[in-house]
Design an enzyme around this catalytic site. Sequence first.
Site, PDB file in Angstrom:
ATOM      1  N   ASP A   1     -15.493  -3.196  -0.212  1.00  0.00           N
ATOM      2  CA  ASP A   1     -14.995  -2.880   1.119  1.00  0.00           C
ATOM      3  C   ASP A   1     -16.202  -2.645   2.017  1.00  0.00           C
ATOM      4  O   ASP A   1     -17.041  -1.788   1.711  1.00  0.00           O
ATOM      5  CB  ASP A   1     -14.116  -1.627   1.077  1.00  0.00           C
TER       6      ASP A   1
ATOM      7  N   ASP B   1       0.852  -1.189   0.000  1.00  0.00           N
ATOM      8  CA  ASP B   1       0.000   0.000   0.000  1.00  0.00           C
ATOM      9  C   ASP B   1       0.886   1.236   0.000  1.00  0.00           C
ATOM     10  O   ASP B   1       1.784   1.358   0.849  1.00  0.00           O
ATOM     11  CB  ASP B   1      -0.893   0.029   1.239  1.00  0.00           C
TER      12      ASP B   1
END
Length: 241
Positions: free
Chosen positions: A131, A11
């Site tokens: 998500d 990330d």
Amino acid sequence: MNEFEVIPAVDMQDGQVVQLVGGERGTETTYGDPVEAATDWVEAGAETLHLVDLDGAFEGERKNADAIDAIVDACEIDLQLGGGIRTAEGARGLLDQGLDRVILGTAAVENPEIVEEISETHPGTVTVSLDAKDGEVVVSGWQEGTGLDPVEAATRYENLGAGAILFTNVDVEGQLDGVRTEPVERLAAAVDIPVIASGGVATIEDILALREAGASAVVVGSALYEGEFTLEDAQQAVEES
């Protein structure tokens, strides 16, 4: 993706590898250069890398493009990228550039047909990121609710040509506090395409529990970066179980 995989996450925020807690900006722990991290994971035995441009996810602009380009050049394994991919044209460009899969979250929710558009020219390359926070699909860097149920959404995207679903449980993301398998079980039972699980992995037992729940792969970030276990140990446990 034939066998169950443990996929390290890379990330990126402001040109650095980070891990956020619960998806909140300002909670990040930094882990250095993205290209170094990616090549380290390849050397450790990773078969796929999960790349996320967090600046892109939050702001809709891909600010870590240079690092991602360098990772594509340096790593000869499967690469999947999410964060800031908003158009079919942009997704196709990334795929033609050497990425194996693109991950669409906000764009797929706002314009479901984008999944079909990309799949027409690059079949099987679109992973839709669902998500969930409190059981609801959230977008825009996990900040906005959509009212969508993850299972209903996953079924819809499968019908539009998605090659996989990436399910992240934001409630436990980055907290090293364990996983919740029930939402993964529901998703895996509802679709025929692979479900990749993410969020909350703290132990190798968590990885095995997600596989038992029906996940085809699991993305691991904080636990690997914090040394809770090694990638090699996780892969070995999967093979032996």
